[in-house]
Design an enzyme around this catalytic site. Sequence first.
Site, PDB file in Angstrom:
ATOM      1  CG  ASP A  68      -1.766   1.236   1.334  1.00  0.00           C
ATOM      2  OD1 ASP A  68      -2.650   1.438   0.487  1.00  0.00           O
ATOM      3  OD2 ASP A  68      -1.529   2.027   2.269  1.00  0.00           O
ATOM      4  CD  GLU A  87      -3.357  -2.056  -1.136  1.00  0.00           C
ATOM      5  OE1 GLU A  87      -3.487  -0.828  -1.277  1.00  0.00           O
ATOM      6  OE2 GLU A  87      -3.741  -2.663  -0.114  1.00  0.00           O
TER       7      GLU A  87
END
Length: 230
Positions: free
Chosen positions: A50, A122
Amino acid sequence: MVDDRLDLAESLTGIDFKNKDLLKTALTHPSFSFESGTLEMYERLEFLGDAVLGLVVTDYIYKAYPHFSEGELAKLRASVISGEVLAEVAAEVELGKCILMGKGVEQMGGRFRKSILADALEAVIGAAYLDQGLETTARFVLQLLEPRIVQQAETKQWTDFKSRLQEYTMQEMNATPTYEIVSESGPSHERNFRAVVLVSGESYGEGAGTSKKRAEQAAAREALKRLGVA
């Protein structure tokens, strides 16, 4: 089976991982860890990915759009790293086929669940960063997201059209717009919605989207065009 999924993931992402265990962890849903009794799961790599994703996209749009204000850059970034967009991208590269998950989650459509797809993507980004470094990871991220960044920047689709429409109709028409979902279609993991926006009972626009919110935003945008203020 596990090795087959890892090979497929490398083929789909175009990344030849030096440390296959990193890739395996990135593709391991907590339900698989629970059923197999392993400690591996993708949550920590998702956390790292992220941050890497945010850095890569921020660096790209900062350099690509020098005329955008800080607020516009923030909205553009948020629009292309949202969970919904990441899930769409992950689905396009068929990442769901590679995820290791428990039988129960899989039987409930886990391979198509947007939250799982976004989280796994992610995690793969995080694993790629650790295994390949930032330059290779940035190329991978932009290969997936650059078309969406350009589209969003050109159309400014991050704009809250519903708020703009309400401000206009309240000021110019002394009325508040209302929205109705007029149709839903598609399987549970890939729903499509169509919305209509009404002002004083009259339809001013229709729009479609993969969520009710997106459909309403699209309808509001059409209404603004009709009113000549888009």
